[in-house]
Design an enzyme around this catalytic site. Structure first.
Site, PDB file in Angstrom:
ATOM      1  CE  LYS A  22      -1.780   1.602   3.996  1.00 44.30           C
ATOM      2  NZ  LYS A  22      -1.507   3.028   4.221  1.00 44.30           N
ATOM      3  CG  ASN A  23       2.315   2.619   3.467  1.00 45.18           C
ATOM      4  OD1 ASN A  23       1.142   2.887   3.188  1.00 45.18           O
ATOM      5  ND2 ASN A  23       2.723   2.386   4.701  1.00 45.18           N
ATOM      6  NE  ARG A  94      -3.785  11.212   8.385  1.00 47.24           N
ATOM      7  CZ  ARG A  94      -4.072  12.455   8.755  1.00 47.24           C
ATOM      8  NH1 ARG A  94      -3.229  13.413   8.480  1.00 47.24           N
ATOM      9  NH2 ARG A  94      -5.172  12.712   9.379  1.00 47.24           N
ATOM     10  CB  CYS A 118      -5.322  10.403  12.116  1.00 49.64           C
ATOM     11  SG  CYS A 118      -3.600   9.926  12.179  1.00 49.64           S
ATOM     12  N   PRO A 124       1.745  16.512  10.737  1.00 49.35           N
ATOM     13  CG  PRO A 124       3.677  17.336  11.740  1.00 49.35           C
ATOM     14  CD  PRO A 124       2.649  16.246  11.865  1.00 49.35           C
ATOM     15  CG  LEU A 127       9.803  18.009   8.170  1.00 52.70           C
ATOM     16  CD1 LEU A 127      10.172  16.612   8.666  1.00 52.70           C
ATOM     17  CD2 LEU A 127      10.954  18.984   8.359  1.00 52.70           C
ATOM     18  CG  ASP A 310       3.320   1.493   9.508  1.00 52.65           C
ATOM     19  OD1 ASP A 310       3.505   1.680   8.297  1.00 52.65           O
ATOM     20  OD2 ASP A 310       3.009   2.410  10.301  1.00 52.65           O
ATOM     21  CB  VAL A 332       7.872   6.740  14.279  1.00 52.88           C
ATOM     22  CG1 VAL A 332       7.441   7.368  12.962  1.00 52.88           C
ATOM     23  CG2 VAL A 332       9.204   6.008  14.128  1.00 52.88           C
ATOM     24  NE  ARG A 402      -7.082   4.158   5.382  1.00 50.49           N
ATOM     25  CZ  ARG A 402      -6.248   4.929   6.076  1.00 50.49           C
ATOM     26  NH1 ARG A 402      -6.462   5.175   7.353  1.00 50.49           N
ATOM     27  NH2 ARG A 402      -5.193   5.455   5.484  1.00 50.49           N
TER      28      ARG A 402
HETATM   29  C1  EPZ Z   1       4.099   6.967   6.048  1.00 54.10           C
HETATM   30  O1  EPZ Z   1       3.314   7.994   6.627  1.00 54.10           O
HETATM   31  C2  EPZ Z   1       3.197   5.750   5.990  1.00 54.10           C
HETATM   32  N1  EPZ Z   1       2.036   6.035   5.139  1.00 54.10           N
HETATM   33  C3  EPZ Z   1       2.744   5.376   7.398  1.00 54.10           C
HETATM   34  O2  EPZ Z   1       1.974   4.179   7.299  1.00 54.10           O
HETATM   35  C4  EPZ Z   1       3.974   5.080   8.250  1.00 54.10           C
HETATM   36  O3  EPZ Z   1       3.571   4.791   9.562  1.00 54.10           O
HETATM   37  C5  EPZ Z   1       4.896   6.305   8.237  1.00 54.10           C
HETATM   38  O4  EPZ Z   1       5.235   6.651   6.870  1.00 54.10           O
HETATM   39  C6  EPZ Z   1       6.189   6.060   9.002  1.00 54.10           C
HETATM   40  O5  EPZ Z   1       6.858   4.969   8.453  1.00 54.10           O
HETATM   41  C7  EPZ Z   1       2.185   6.000   3.800  1.00 54.10           C
HETATM   42  O6  EPZ Z   1       3.263   5.738   3.277  1.00 54.10           O
HETATM   43  C8  EPZ Z   1       0.956   6.275   2.992  1.00 54.10           C
HETATM   44  P1  EPZ Z   1       6.126  10.414   8.126  1.00 54.10           P
HETATM   45  P2  EPZ Z   1       3.870   9.529   6.631  1.00 54.10           P
HETATM   46  O7  EPZ Z   1       5.978  11.680   7.377  1.00 54.10           O
HETATM   47  O8  EPZ Z   1       4.592   9.800   5.373  1.00 54.10           O
HETATM   48  C9  EPZ Z   1       6.486  13.450  11.682  1.00 54.10           C
HETATM   49  C10 EPZ Z   1       0.202   2.768   7.659  1.00 54.10           C
HETATM   50  O9  EPZ Z   1      -0.099   2.187   8.692  1.00 54.10           O
HETATM   51  N2  EPZ Z   1       6.491  14.509  10.671  1.00 54.10           N
HETATM   52  O10 EPZ Z   1       7.373   9.602   7.963  1.00 54.10           O
HETATM   53  O11 EPZ Z   1       2.745  10.405   7.011  1.00 54.10           O
HETATM   54  C11 EPZ Z   1       5.090  12.844  11.806  1.00 54.10           C
HETATM   55  O12 EPZ Z   1       4.267  13.653  12.635  1.00 54.10           O
HETATM   56  C12 EPZ Z   1       0.606   4.221   7.697  1.00 54.10           C
HETATM   57  O13 EPZ Z   1       0.269   2.242   6.521  1.00 54.10           O
HETATM   58  C13 EPZ Z   1       6.737  15.810  11.081  1.00 54.10           C
HETATM   59  O14 EPZ Z   1       6.948  16.060  12.263  1.00 54.10           O
HETATM   60  O15 EPZ Z   1       4.907   9.433   7.841  1.00 54.10           O
HETATM   61  C14 EPZ Z   1       5.366  11.506  12.419  1.00 54.10           C
HETATM   62  O16 EPZ Z   1       5.467  11.647  13.819  1.00 54.10           O
HETATM   63  C15 EPZ Z   1       0.362   4.816   9.061  1.00 54.10           C
HETATM   64  N3  EPZ Z   1       6.717  16.811  10.153  1.00 54.10           N
HETATM   65  C16 EPZ Z   1       6.736  11.135  11.832  1.00 54.10           C
HETATM   66  O17 EPZ Z   1       7.290  12.345  11.301  1.00 54.10           O
HETATM   67  C17 EPZ Z   1       6.471  16.566   8.830  1.00 54.10           C
HETATM   68  O18 EPZ Z   1       6.488  17.513   8.035  1.00 54.10           O
HETATM   69  C18 EPZ Z   1       6.649  10.128  10.692  1.00 54.10           C
HETATM   70  O19 EPZ Z   1       5.860  10.726   9.676  1.00 54.10           O
HETATM   71  C19 EPZ Z   1       6.222  15.232   8.424  1.00 54.10           C
HETATM   72  C20 EPZ Z   1       6.242  14.218   9.358  1.00 54.10           C
END
Ligand code: EPZ
Length: 423
Positions: A22-23, A94, A118, A124, A127, A310, A332, A402
């Site tokens: 999915k990701n 999202r 969520c 956020p 970045l 995850d 994370v 999902r």
């Molecule tokens: C991706 O989400 C995955 N989703 C998530 O999988 C996964 O848990 C996550 O990466 C971490 O591996 C998809 O790929 C569609 P991040 P993403 O930006 O991109 C913080 C699932 O179960 N952050 O790496 O949203 C954020 O708040 C889903 O399949 C900032 O602080 O994850 C979080 O604490 C859930 N500022 C951490 O980084 C930013 O600008 C990881 O977020 C962006 C992120």
């Protein structure tokens, strides 16, 4: 609303074929906006999020042929592309933010209403926006304060960007935007997940010039245009990990087919610490939990290649029945222990303090009425239902739909006593 009814089951035995990731598929689908030529994506998992992404791309003007029975999607963004992502679709997923870079390339504009936080955190995107600003994109601050990303740019220019956190989504958005920018972009402290590598492989097949995907520094040399592509999506490492945990916690023996074991080194290491026997064969990865009791171990989630966030809730399911206490630290996401309350309804007696959870283990769990609090947590409470006495009723299972294709059918084929009931 549909529910799962789960009964105590015999050890899981047999084989399961893992679906496409999915990701990985969601950013790859967004990347189809970067060309006017046809993009054919195979091994696409039949998931609700994929359907939502198809609808989003269609609403932006792409033509999309979705044949999820054949696990394939064809996207052709040859016409006029709109720059506004409809909120009713964005609020369903999202990951819609992943079209941001491609929209700016195609139209010089992007308007995306951000969904709220969520279950697992506020999610956020600062970045993502830091990177795009560095490339010359103007973000309307007043709109941003209202939760709307309203971005415009004449021409994206390559830049050197440091990510304060190796955000997966920010890495994907910036890499996509950089493929057709003027000049070279260097992305430092980039996310290293396998899904980033799969996206980079697709973009390079389309004519991009990306080096270093899978490391913490990615170099993207902008090119003039990208062409169509045909691509098989990598297997879903989190679905694979979920079934591996199921095999171990039920004391079973399962052959996991269509898996890249290299993507699961941390999970394999931790399952071995719990006493599992895991080895590769020509047909796939054999995971055995029938070699003795499940030992306890400690988990700390980290960006890849660390232990994946995850997998935190599915692995915690295992630790509830392990011999002795375990400690889980979630680094994370800031709020990813919503499933602890559900495990405790089943008698797990887990204590949490901030991002740390203490799982006493040695528990004979009791079936209960529980809720899927996010897609991975929903799978996790199904796993505890397989070993709990009595019946476990899991509601809000749209979360599970999902992220897990044919979850009930795959589990039943392994001997699990689970059924989906419509209320
Ligand atoms: C991706 O989400 C995955 N989703 C998530 O999988 C996964 O848990 C996550 O990466 C971490 O591996 C998809 O790929 C569609 P991040 P993403 O930006 O991109 C913080 C699932 O179960 N952050 O790496 O949203 C954020 O708040 C889903 O399949 C900032 O602080 O994850 C979080 O604490 C859930 N500022 C951490 O980084 C930013 O600008 C990881 O977020 C962006 C992120």
């Amino acid at each position: 609303m549909a529910k799962f009814l789960v009964q105590k089951s015999a050890p899981l035995r047999g084989e399961v074929k893992i679906s496409g990731s999915k990701n990985a598929v969601l950013p790859i689908m967004a990347a189809a906006l970067l060309t006017e030529e046809k993009c054919e994506i195979k091994d696409v998992p039949a998931l609700r999020d994929v359907e939502v992404m198809c609808r989003l791309l269609e609403s932006l003007g792409a033509s999309v042929e979705m044949d999820l029975a054949q696990n394939r999607v064809q996207i052709e963004a040859s016409g006029k592309i709109s720059w506004e992502a409809p909120f009713d679709l964005v609020k369903m997923m999202r990951a819609s933010i992943l079209v941001l870079g491609a929209l700016l390339i195609r139209t010089g504009r992007a308007i995306i209403h951000l969904p709220g936080g969520c279950a697992i955190g506020k999610r956020p995107v600062e970045l993502h926006l830091k990177g795009l600003r560095a490339m010359g994109v103007d973000i309307d601050e007043a709109q941003l304060n209202r939760g709307i990303v309203d971005a415009k740019v004449d021409k994206l220019c390559g830049s050197t960007i440091y990510l304060d956190f190796p955000s997966v989504g920010a890495t994907e958005v910036i890499v996509m935007a950089a493929t057709l920018a003027d000049g070279v972009t260097i992305l430092e402290n980039a996310a290293q997940e396998p899904e980033i590598v799969d996206l980079a492989n697709v973009l390079n097949k389309m004519g991009a010039r990306i080096k270093g995907a899978g490391t913490d520094t990615i170099k993207i040399e902008g090119v003039e245009r990208l062409k169509g592509v045909s691509h098989h999506v990598i297997p879903d490492r989190i679905e694979a990990g979920t079934f591996m945990v199921g095999a171990v916690m039920t004391g079973g023996s399962v052959l996991i087919k269509n898996i890249v074991a290299d993507h699961l080194k941390a999970v394999i290491a931790k399952l071995r610490e719990c006493g599992a026997e895991i080895y590769m064969t020509d047909e796939g990865l054999v995971v055995r939990g029938d070699r003795g009791p499940v030992n306890s171990t400690d988990i700390k989630t980290l960006p890849y290649p660390g232990f994946p966030t995850d997998m935190q809730s599915p692995f915690m399911a295992l630790l509830t029945v392990a011999k002795g206490p375990s400690v889980v630290i979630e680094t994370v996401f800031e709020n990813r222990f919503m499933h602890v309350g559900e495990f405790n309804r089943m008698g797990a007696n887990i204590k949490t303090n901030g991002n740390c959870a203490i799982i006493p283990g040695d528990k004979a769990l009791q079936g209960a009425q529980v809720v899927a609090t996010d897609l991975r947590a929903g799978a996790a409470v199904v796993l505890t239902g397989l070993v709990a006495d009595g019946t476990t009723e899991v509601s809000q299972i749209y979360h599970v739909d999902r992220g897990y294709e044919n979850f009930v059918e795959k589990l039943r084929a392994l001997g699990a006593n689970i059924m989906r009931v419509e209320e």
